[in-house]
Scaffold this motif. Structure first.
Motif, PDB file in Angstrom:
ATOM      1  N   UNK A  53       9.460 -25.005  35.121  1.00  0.00           N
ATOM      2  CA  UNK A  53       9.830 -23.691  34.638  1.00  0.00           C
ATOM      3  C   UNK A  53       8.605 -22.777  34.657  1.00  0.00           C
ATOM      4  N   UNK A  54       8.805 -21.576  35.069  1.00  0.00           N
ATOM      5  CA  UNK A  54       7.706 -20.611  35.146  1.00  0.00           C
ATOM      6  C   UNK A  54       7.482 -19.964  33.793  1.00  0.00           C
ATOM      7  N   UNK A  55       6.225 -19.562  33.565  1.00  0.00           N
ATOM      8  CA  UNK A  55       5.909 -18.780  32.371  1.00  0.00           C
ATOM      9  C   UNK A  55       5.097 -17.570  32.805  1.00  0.00           C
ATOM     10  N   UNK A  56       5.092 -16.571  31.964  1.00  0.00           N
ATOM     11  CA  UNK A  56       4.443 -15.299  32.281  1.00  0.00           C
ATOM     12  C   UNK A  56       3.540 -14.919  31.121  1.00  0.00           C
ATOM     13  N   UNK A  57       2.272 -14.627  31.441  1.00  0.00           N
ATOM     14  CA  UNK A  57       1.298 -14.314  30.405  1.00  0.00           C
ATOM     15  C   UNK A  57       0.485 -13.092  30.797  1.00  0.00           C
ATOM     16  N   UNK A  58      -0.082 -12.482  29.771  1.00  0.00           N
ATOM     17  CA  UNK A  58      -1.049 -11.418  30.013  1.00  0.00           C
ATOM     18  C   UNK A  58      -2.222 -11.678  29.092  1.00  0.00           C
ATOM     19  N   UNK A  59      -3.394 -11.245  29.560  1.00  0.00           N
ATOM     20  CA  UNK A  59      -4.609 -11.415  28.773  1.00  0.00           C
ATOM     21  C   UNK A  59      -5.604 -10.348  29.187  1.00  0.00           C
ATOM     22  N   UNK A  60      -6.483 -10.034  28.265  1.00  0.00           N
ATOM     23  CA  UNK A  60      -7.437  -8.956  28.471  1.00  0.00           C
ATOM     24  C   UNK A  60      -8.840  -9.528  28.587  1.00  0.00           C
ATOM     25  N   UNK A  61      -9.584  -9.022  29.573  1.00  0.00           N
ATOM     26  CA  UNK A  61     -10.972  -9.423  29.779  1.00  0.00           C
ATOM     27  C   UNK A  61     -11.843  -8.226  29.409  1.00  0.00           C
ATOM     28  N   UNK A  62     -12.365  -8.198  28.159  1.00  0.00           N
ATOM     29  CA  UNK A  62     -13.068  -6.997  27.688  1.00  0.00           C
ATOM     30  C   UNK A  62     -14.349  -6.680  28.453  1.00  0.00           C
ATOM     31  N   UNK A  63     -15.073  -7.696  28.921  1.00  0.00           N
ATOM     32  CA  UNK A  63     -16.330  -7.452  29.632  1.00  0.00           C
ATOM     33  C   UNK A  63     -16.117  -6.612  30.884  1.00  0.00           C
ATOM     34  N   UNK A  64     -14.941  -6.715  31.480  1.00  0.00           N
ATOM     35  CA  UNK A  64     -14.644  -5.972  32.708  1.00  0.00           C
ATOM     36  C   UNK A  64     -13.555  -4.919  32.498  1.00  0.00           C
ATOM     37  N   UNK A  65     -13.079  -4.771  31.259  1.00  0.00           N
ATOM     38  CA  UNK A  65     -12.012  -3.827  30.935  1.00  0.00           C
ATOM     39  C   UNK A  65     -10.826  -4.019  31.871  1.00  0.00           C
ATOM     40  N   UNK A  66     -10.326  -5.261  31.926  1.00  0.00           N
ATOM     41  CA  UNK A  66      -9.215  -5.586  32.826  1.00  0.00           C
ATOM     42  C   UNK A  66      -8.114  -6.328  32.098  1.00  0.00           C
ATOM     43  N   UNK A  67      -6.890  -5.883  32.373  1.00  0.00           N
ATOM     44  CA  UNK A  67      -5.707  -6.623  31.954  1.00  0.00           C
ATOM     45  C   UNK A  67      -5.289  -7.509  33.113  1.00  0.00           C
ATOM     46  N   UNK A  68      -4.991  -8.751  32.820  1.00  0.00           N
ATOM     47  CA  UNK A  68      -4.575  -9.728  33.818  1.00  0.00           C
ATOM     48  C   UNK A  68      -3.186 -10.233  33.453  1.00  0.00           C
ATOM     49  N   UNK A  69      -2.340 -10.331  34.448  1.00  0.00           N
ATOM     50  CA  UNK A  69      -0.968 -10.793  34.274  1.00  0.00           C
ATOM     51  C   UNK A  69      -0.745 -11.913  35.283  1.00  0.00           C
ATOM     52  N   UNK A  70      -0.201 -13.037  34.805  1.00  0.00           N
ATOM     53  CA  UNK A  70      -0.011 -14.171  35.697  1.00  0.00           C
ATOM     54  C   UNK A  70       1.362 -14.793  35.536  1.00  0.00           C
ATOM     55  N   UNK A  71       1.917 -15.194  36.677  1.00  0.00           N
ATOM     56  CA  UNK A  71       3.107 -16.033  36.724  1.00  0.00           C
ATOM     57  C   UNK A  71       2.572 -17.452  36.911  1.00  0.00           C
ATOM     58  N   UNK A  72       2.825 -18.329  35.946  1.00  0.00           N
ATOM     59  CA  UNK A  72       2.266 -19.674  35.967  1.00  0.00           C
ATOM     60  C   UNK A  72       3.351 -20.716  36.207  1.00  0.00           C
TER      61      UNK A  72
END
Length: 110
Positions: free
Chosen positions: A1-20
């Motif tokens: 089963x797939x899962x979907x997450x988001x996380x923030x990388x403050x050092x680079x000011x980036x939001x990351x979204x992944x289908x895992x």
């Protein structure tokens, strides 16, 4: 089963979204700068297809246009800092994926 997450990388000011997948490997990855600019919308299947059909040069071309899919299970087991993950629905991820791909495809065709 797939899962979907988001996380923030403050050092680079980036939001990351992944289908895992079930082993926590990223199948699709989206990166947005804090101001909303799309930096990546990359698919593992597409990167592998580029490699299989055109070798390393094709992968480089793909990654220049769409970015890089993380190349390890997520989060990395040996990482110094484990990011705080927020879950997304499949629908939320799909909407973001379509938006990000459209942005990068338009940028690549100009």
């Amino acid at each position: 089963m797939l899962s979907y997450v988001r996380w923030y990388w403050p050092e680079e000011d980036r939001w990351n979204y992944d289908e895992l997948d079930t082993d926590r490997w990223s199948l699709r990855h989206v990166e947005l700068r804090g101001d909303g600019e799309v930096l990546a919308a990359a698919s593992l299947a597409e990167a592998l297809a580029a490699r299989d059909s055109g070798g390393g040069g094709a992968v480089v071309t793909y990654e220049r246009r769409f970015g890089v899919v993380p190349e390890a299970p997520f989060p990395p087991p040996d990482g110094d800092i484990e990011p705080v993950l927020e879950t997304l629905s499949a629908g939320e991820f799909e909407q973001l994926w379509r938006h990000a791909r459209n942005q990068l495809e338009r940028a690549g065709s100009s």
